[in-house]
Scaffold this motif. Structure first.
Motif, PDB file in Angstrom:
ATOM      1  N   HIS A   9       0.702  -1.178   0.274  1.00 27.09           N
ATOM      2  CA  HIS A   9       0.120   0.068  -0.012  1.00 27.09           C
ATOM      3  C   HIS A   9       0.847   1.206  -0.125  1.00 27.09           C
ATOM      4  N   PRO A  18      -2.958   3.747  -8.014  1.00 23.65           N
ATOM      5  CA  PRO A  18      -4.132   3.144  -7.362  1.00 23.65           C
ATOM      6  C   PRO A  18      -3.663   1.636  -7.053  1.00 23.65           C
ATOM      7  N   THR A  21      -8.135  -1.251  -1.814  1.00 22.74           N
ATOM      8  CA  THR A  21      -7.749  -1.404  -0.106  1.00 22.74           C
ATOM      9  C   THR A  21      -9.316  -1.882   0.110  1.00 22.74           C
ATOM     10  N   PHE A  23     -11.363   0.023   1.622  1.00 24.16           N
ATOM     11  CA  PHE A  23     -12.245   1.445   1.325  1.00 24.16           C
ATOM     12  C   PHE A  23     -12.806   1.506  -0.027  1.00 24.16           C
ATOM     13  N   ALA A  24     -12.288   0.581  -1.096  1.00 26.81           N
ATOM     14  CA  ALA A  24     -12.621   0.917  -2.397  1.00 26.81           C
ATOM     15  C   ALA A  24     -14.204   0.431  -2.565  1.00 26.81           C
ATOM     16  N   ARG A  25     -14.770   1.171  -3.353  1.00 27.80           N
ATOM     17  CA  ARG A  25     -16.101   0.583  -3.827  1.00 27.80           C
ATOM     18  C   ARG A  25     -16.134  -0.887  -4.351  1.00 27.80           C
ATOM     19  N   GLN A  27     -15.403  -3.679  -3.100  1.00 30.39           N
ATOM     20  CA  GLN A  27     -14.356  -4.203  -2.380  1.00 30.39           C
ATOM     21  C   GLN A  27     -13.637  -5.299  -3.034  1.00 30.39           C
ATOM     22  N   SER A  32      -8.216   1.915  -4.906  1.00 31.64           N
ATOM     23  CA  SER A  32      -8.286   3.086  -4.091  1.00 31.64           C
ATOM     24  C   SER A  32      -7.295   4.070  -4.594  1.00 31.64           C
ATOM     25  N   SER A  33      -7.433   5.301  -4.350  1.00 33.63           N
ATOM     26  CA  SER A  33      -6.502   6.266  -4.798  1.00 33.63           C
ATOM     27  C   SER A  33      -5.190   6.115  -4.069  1.00 33.63           C
ATOM     28  N   VAL A  36      -5.362   7.280  -0.325  1.00 38.93           N
ATOM     29  CA  VAL A  36      -6.044   6.413   0.390  1.00 38.93           C
ATOM     30  C   VAL A  36      -4.974   5.163   0.795  1.00 38.93           C
ATOM     31  N   ASN A  37      -4.259   4.808  -0.166  1.00 43.78           N
ATOM     32  CA  ASN A  37      -3.090   3.789   0.148  1.00 43.78           C
ATOM     33  C   ASN A  37      -2.186   4.218   1.057  1.00 43.78           C
ATOM     34  N   TRP A  40      -3.960   4.086   4.438  1.00 45.65           N
ATOM     35  CA  TRP A  40      -4.179   2.640   5.171  1.00 45.65           C
ATOM     36  C   TRP A  40      -2.594   2.083   5.377  1.00 45.65           C
TER      37      TRP A  40
END
Length: 97
Positions: A9, A18, A21, A23-25, A27, A32-33, A36-37, A40
């Motif tokens: 990450h 990207p 994670t 938190f990604a839509r 999952q 994830s961006s 966010v990585n 995390w």
């Protein structure tokens, strides 16, 4: 597990790539961006450090061996999982073309 999870990450995040994670839509299917990585990765680092200290891993050779075996097992499993996922993603892209 948490300390091993920091590496992919953090590397993807600071490289601007990207990466999945929790938190990604959708999952596990969406990415994830990079920000966010990195976040995390830092959360995993803090949790891993706390568990490492509370578990007194560094004072017991058996625990230290278990610690490194866990990192090796998780790292190998994830490398196979992501290699398989990337191969299926590449195949899906080729069939759409």
């Amino acid at each position: 597990m948490f300390l091993a999870n920091v590496v992919p990450h953090f590397v993807h995040g600071i490289s601007g790539n990207p990466f999945p994670t929790p938190f990604a839509r959708l999952q596990g299917k969406e990415l994830s961006s990079p920000i966010v990585n990195v976040a995390w990765a830092l959360v995993n680092l803090i949790i891993g450090w706390v568990l490492f200290r509370v578990g007194k891993v560094s004072s017991d050779n058996g625990a230290l061996v278990a610690f490194f075996v866990g990192i090796i097992a998780l790292s190998l499993r994830l490398s196979f999982l992501f290699t398989k996922r990337q191969a299926s993603s590449a195949t899906a892209k080729r069939t759409k073309s």
